[in-house]
Design a protein around this motif. Sequence first.
Motif, short mmCIF file in Angstrom:
data_model
loop_
_atom_site.label_atom_id
_atom_site.label_comp_id
_atom_site.label_asym_id
_atom_site.label_seq_id
_atom_site.Cartn_x
_atom_site.Cartn_y
_atom_site.Cartn_z
N TRP A 4 0.80 -1.21 0.00
CA TRP A 4 0.00 0.00 0.00
C TRP A 4 0.85 1.27 0.00
CZ3 TRP A 4 -1.80 -3.84 3.61
CH2 TRP A 4 -2.90 -4.53 3.15
N ALA A 5 2.15 1.15 -0.03
CA ALA A 5 3.02 2.33 -0.03
C ALA A 5 2.69 3.21 -1.24
CB ALA A 5 4.48 1.91 -0.05
N GLY A 6 2.48 4.47 -1.00
CA GLY A 6 2.18 5.41 -2.07
C GLY A 6 0.73 5.40 -2.52
N ALA A 7 -0.14 4.68 -1.83
CA ALA A 7 -1.54 4.58 -2.25
C ALA A 7 -2.24 5.94 -2.24
CB ALA A 7 -2.29 3.60 -1.35
N PRO B 203 -6.16 14.22 -3.37
CA PRO B 203 -6.23 15.66 -3.12
C PRO B 203 -6.53 16.00 -1.65
CG PRO B 203 -8.19 14.94 -4.30
CD PRO B 203 -7.25 13.76 -4.25
N HIS B 204 -6.99 15.03 -0.86
CA HIS B 204 -7.33 15.29 0.53
C HIS B 204 -6.26 14.81 1.51
CE1 HIS B 204 -11.30 16.40 -0.82
NE2 HIS B 204 -11.38 15.27 -1.49
N PHE B 205 -5.14 14.32 1.00
CA PHE B 205 -4.11 13.74 1.86
C PHE B 205 -3.52 14.75 2.84
CE2 PHE B 205 0.26 12.22 2.72
CZ PHE B 205 -0.07 11.02 3.32
N ASP B 206 -3.17 15.93 2.36
CA ASP B 206 -2.59 16.95 3.25
C ASP B 206 -3.58 17.37 4.34
OD1 ASP B 206 -0.15 16.94 1.96
OD2 ASP B 206 -0.73 18.55 0.57
N GLU B 207 -4.85 17.48 3.96
CA GLU B 207 -5.88 17.83 4.94
C GLU B 207 -6.01 16.73 6.00
OE1 GLU B 207 -10.67 18.76 5.09
OE2 GLU B 207 -9.66 18.64 3.16
#
Length: 51
Positions: A15-18, A23-27
């Motif tokens: 799952w690395a880099g999944a 677009p919501h990762f930083d949030e």
Amino acid sequence: MTVDIPKAENPVMKWAGAFKNDPHFDEMLEDIAFLRKMRCSRGPKSIGHRA
């Protein structure tokens, strides 16, 4: 005597880099940091806090 043991792959690595392009990762990371900060400010007796 030498025994070759095959290297086991870490099962989480598939799952690395999944979430690399999510677009919501930083949030999500900001939310996690906020919740950790809130939990730590309540002390070790807060719900879900493991000492």
